[in-house]
Design an enzyme around this catalytic site. Structure first.
Site, PDB file in Angstrom:
ATOM      1  N   HIS A   1       1.858  43.155  48.325  1.00 54.99           N
ATOM      2  CA  HIS A   1       1.893  41.824  47.619  1.00 54.99           C
ATOM      3  C   HIS A   1       3.000  41.106  48.107  1.00 54.99           C
ATOM      4  CE1 HIS A   1       3.722  39.411  44.254  1.00 54.99           C
ATOM      5  NE2 HIS A   1       2.338  39.088  44.147  1.00 54.99           N
TER       6      HIS A   1
ATOM      7  N   GLU B   1       1.280  39.751  51.437  1.00 53.71           N
ATOM      8  CA  GLU B   1       0.450  38.534  51.023  1.00 53.71           C
ATOM      9  C   GLU B   1       1.214  37.251  50.902  1.00 53.71           C
ATOM     10  OE1 GLU B   1      -0.719  36.438  47.215  1.00 53.71           O
ATOM     11  OE2 GLU B   1      -1.034  38.543  46.869  1.00 53.71           O
ATOM     12  N   HIS B   2       2.395  37.248  50.092  1.00 52.97           N
ATOM     13  CA  HIS B   2       3.078  36.189  49.847  1.00 52.97           C
ATOM     14  C   HIS B   2       3.593  35.409  51.432  1.00 52.97           C
ATOM     15  CE1 HIS B   2       4.489  35.248  45.724  1.00 52.97           C
ATOM     16  NE2 HIS B   2       3.567  35.951  45.559  1.00 52.97           N
TER      17      HIS B   2
ATOM     18  N   GLU C   1       8.107  36.236  39.438  1.00 47.97           N
ATOM     19  CA  GLU C   1       6.650  36.469  39.265  1.00 47.97           C
ATOM     20  C   GLU C   1       6.537  38.043  38.729  1.00 47.97           C
ATOM     21  OE1 GLU C   1       4.117  36.843  42.659  1.00 47.97           O
ATOM     22  OE2 GLU C   1       2.454  37.013  41.491  1.00 47.97           O
TER      23      GLU C   1
END
Lengths: 421, 421
Positions: free
Chosen positions: A68, A71-72, A143
């Site tokens: 993840h 991905e950012h 998040e």
């Protein structure tokens, strides 16, 4: 390059599948009467890939949440970020990471090929420095905090934690504030070099496009590469659950529960098995079932009550989630209904209603380019054909569904409850 | 320009011919005055109507029927729109050519929907107690459950602070105490009043109009004496309140919501300018709030704004750490000042125009967004299609945006912070 034309089944459309020499899979569906184009450039790499080896090399363990995080960070390059490039063309860009995949996407009505070039470019050009990696800790930390307040998310992960002893499916996709603190630029590059090889990737397209032109554009935009072999963790997950009940408290109005059966699962479920399990869930507790009627009439659940078949590499569990003042009674009622169905079999009318419903859902997927692309991504991930679900549902028999009941062992259930503070 | 057919006094049929979908949607929208006195009974009504009928006298029978119509989806909603309460009941069903045996389902689904609305299950001029109690419990759970979604909860708080006693400030599902008191007789009166006085728009979006639907609706209304029909008389912008409030709860992440007045936004040109202003300020990833509050300052995962132009207000919300909440608030106001001074870049301005136009063009590719577009414009004859809206957006100038920003006034701030901070 291999190119296959696949004719639609029951729906008026077709799909072209291409596998490039470097192993990249491409699926394209032309929708000439649509304004919108939708594209996903994805990799078979998700949160559960926390241990792996590349080309037979040494096994590497990486911090939870790194897929993840990657991905950012991929949105950034040396001369700005991909969002600002898409802003200039009007595309709507985004990305997501799940348990088993990371997908980069855009949708647009105009300037499709320019947008495709941007997507190909930024996904293939990672740029991380210690400083840019550090900057993301604050954003991803927030998040994670946001999900910490999401009761549906928390009750699910509590259940997975009580169900799986070793499998990383029990870990939050974004990791924890502690685990992401261990992520650095070299680790991100190591994961990138392994999983972002075209042989582990796919591009799925639907919209008002020209198939041959899209293929050419992708061929020109993909960097030369040699396919890699990835050995993923086998997870060594025991058949037994960790514990059958977990609870915690949060600032909510009514208790929220998640209940599931741990199914024995070594690899991934076939498409047919997954569809049968979905029909089975509808028969057990869907809107048309006697159990749902009973639970509503006794005020044991409300209309938030729902189920899903949750499965992937090394994990499979039918899950029921909802709100109830008596979650234990709901879990007992589900278990009793499963045992009754094992004894009495499935009612013909309920089976047919559930089969038609799922068939209707499959047809509805072709209503929009996003639904089509999401379906194509599943095909790329699991090596299915685009219309296989429709074909299977047309001929599915009640006995196929009844067979799935055998996997539901009443000794391997987990109930997770979040109570109000 | 879709075709509008007058079916009775204050009852219109709108057919949007669109062959790109595999399904047909039939949606009944009832527009009633937004008032404290009738809010809860109106809100409950569509849920009771869509749960059973004279013919399908319990919800399970109805759900089996929907399953056999290939999972036809019955959806229900209650929303506030300008000074109106909009009740919606809709059905979507796959088109006849996709059924397994070629049987017709679209006409049958339309007939089913009409029968739910015009022939509910009644007893002595009252809705049946079991149906009312069942659906009332569901509504009470929805009302109490609003706290579960902390972001939505904080936003609703800010709206309620802005509107004070104005009926627009009522929470989406109404007040718990008043909902508890709604009886079957109240609902019968609300149903009778809805059929007699609501402005009614029936939207059909699909390849063709279901046979005889308009005649059936006309004939159903010929037996009803339509009077005092809701008329569109513009909308009121109340005297907004100014307030700052902080609540403390056991949450991981703080929520910051700021409410602003948009000033006078009634002319078409002002509406379009405000759309662009709000987008540059806090819309897409190119917006001032995203690039500064999230990306540069790493203060949050989300910070976005939403302008409700037809009620004259705007919300900005963000999920932040308690210790950063004041810093985030200051930066949001700083970015608003930048908007007011016209110090946003040409790139941001053009990205916004291109981005909005691209999204509007894509509206026609989704059944639900297309329906929402026409539902929200039932009273607005000036914008008759998504392409009309695109034209208006393209006419917006930088000066228009600066003018719209200068009409914005910060009014309320609501913070939901962790207890221990």
């Amino acid at each position: 390059m291999e190119k296959t034309f696949i004719k639609g089944v029951s729906v008026p459309e077709n799909c072209t599948k291409v596998v490039l020499d470097n192993g990249l899979k491409i699926f394209i569906t032309e929708k000439k009467n649509f304004n919108t184009n939708y594209v996903i450039f994805g990799t078979k790499y998700g949160s559960i890939d926390t241990a792996f080896s590349k080309n037979g090399g040494e096994k590497v363990k990486v911090p939870e949440g790194i897929a993840h995080y990657l991905e950012h960070k991929l949105f950034e390059s040396e001369d700005g970020d991909a969002f600002s490039r898409f802003s200039a063309t009007g595309a709507n860009a985004n990305a997501f990471t799940s348990f088993d995949r990371t997908c980069y996407l855009f949708s647009c009505a105009d300037r499709f090929y320019e947008n495709l070039d941007i997507l190909l470019d930024f996904v293939q050009n990672p740029y991380f420095t210690e400083q840019t990696v550090q900057k993301e800790q604050g954003i991803i930390g927030q998040e994670i905090r946001m999900y910490d307040d999401n009761v549906g998310w928390c009750v699910l992960f509590s259940m997975l934690g009580a169900m799986y002893k070793n499998h990383p499916v029990k870990i939050d996709i974004a990791g924890t504030v502690e685990s992401i603190a261990k992520i650095n630029a070299p680790l991100l590059y190591s994961c990138y070099e392994t999983f972002y090889n075209p042989s582990n990737m796919f591009i799925c397209v639907a919209g008002n496009v020209d198939t041959n032109k899209v293929i050419e554009r992708i061929k020109n935009g993909i960097k030369p590469s040699t396919p890699v072999t990835i050995e993923r963790d086998t997870f060594s997950e025991p058949d037994e659950i960790v514990k059958d009940y977990v609870e915690r408290k949060m600032e909510i109005a009514k208790p929220v529960f998640c209940f599931g059966y741990k199914e024995k699962c070594d690899g991934e479920r076939s498409l047919k098995d997954s569809l049968c399990s979905e029909i089975l869930l509808d028969v057990i507790s869907g809107d048309t079932s006697p159990l749902f009627e009973e639970l509503i009439n006794k005020n044991l659940v409300n209309y938030e009550f729902d189920s899903e078949y949750f499965q992937g590499n090394g994990y499979a569990t039918p899950i029921w989630q909802g709100e109830s003042d008596n979650p234990k009674d709901v879990a007992d009622a589900i278990k009793a209904e499963v045992e009754r169905l094992k004894k009495d079999g499935i009612d013909d009318e309920l089976f047919e209603s559930a089969r038609r419903s799922l068939y209707g859902t499959a047809i509805k997927r072709y209503n929009g380019v996003e639904g089509i692309v999401m379906g194509l991504v599943d095909c790329a991930m699991f090596d299915n054909g685009p219309y296989d679900d429709i074909k299977i549902l047309k001929d599915l028999k009640k006995a196929d569904v009844e067979e799935r009941l055998k996997l539901l062992d009443p000794q391997k259930t987990v109930l997770s409850v979040v109570y109000p503070k | 320009m879709p075709e509008i057919t007058k079916l009775a006094h204050g009852v219109e049929g709108l057919f949007v011919e669109n062959s790109r979908f595999n399904t047909t949607l039939v949606s009944f929208n009832f527009y009633l005055p937004l008032m404290h006195e009738t809010y809860e009974e109106n809100a409950l009504l569509p849920y009771v109507l869509s749960s059973c009928s004279e013919e399908y006298d319990n919800f399970r029978k109805l759900n089996i029927k929907l399953g056999n119509l290939y999972g036809a989806t019955l959806s229900t909603s209650n929303s506030k729109m300008m000074d109106y309460q909009c009740l919606n009941i809709a059905i979507s069903v796959i088109n006849d050519q996709y059924t397994l045996d070629g049987e017709g389902v679209v006409n049958e689904a339309a007939k089913l929907l009409a029968s739910l609305i015009f022939n509910p299950a009644l007893e002595n001029e009252s809705f049946r107690e079991t149906d009312v109690n069942r659906e009332k419990l569901q509504m009470l759970d929805r009302i109490k459950g609003e706290i579960n979604d902390k972001r939505g909860f904080a936003r609703a708080k800010a709206v309620s602070m802005l509107f004070g006693d104005d009926p627009y400030g009522v929470s989406r599902y109404g007040e718990e105490m008043k909902m508890e008191k709604v009886t079957g007789y109240d609902l019968y009166n609300a149903w009778e009043r809805m059929l007699r006085t609501a402005f009614i728009r029936v939207n059909v979006i699909g390849a063709k109009l279901p046979n005889g639907l308009w005649n059936a609706v006309s004939s159903a209304f010929s037996a009803i004496k339509r009077d005092n029909v809701t008329e569109f008389k513009g909308f009121n912008t109340p005297a907004f309140k100014t307030e700052e409030k902080t609540d403390y709860m056991s949450v991981s992440q703080g929520k910051l919501v700021m409410g602003f007045s948009l000033g006078e936004v009634k002319a078409e040109r002002d509406t379009a300018a405000t759309t662009v202003m709000a987008d540059i300020f806090g819309g897409g990833p190119y917006s001032r709030l995203f690039t500064n509050v999230r990306e540069k300052m790493s203060l949050c995962y989300y910070c976005a704004c939403q302008a409700v132009k037809n009620k004259g207000f705007m919300l900005v919300d963000s999920g932040v750490e308690a210790e950063n909440s004041e810093k985030a608030k200051k930066e949001i106001l700083n970015q608003l000042e930048i908007m007011k001074k016209g110090e946003f870049t040409d790139d941001e301005f053009s990205a916004s125009i291109i981005g909005i136009c691209d999204s509007v063009k894509s509206l026609e590719d989704s059944l639900s967004t297309l329906n929402a577009f026409y539902t929200s414009r039932a009273f607005d004859s000036s914008v008759s299609s998504p392409s009309e809206l695109t034209k208006l957006i393209k006419q917006v100038t930088r000066e228009d945006v600066v003018k719209a920003a200068n009409n914005v006034t910060p009014l309320v701030t609501y913070m939901l912070l962790p207890e221990d901070k």
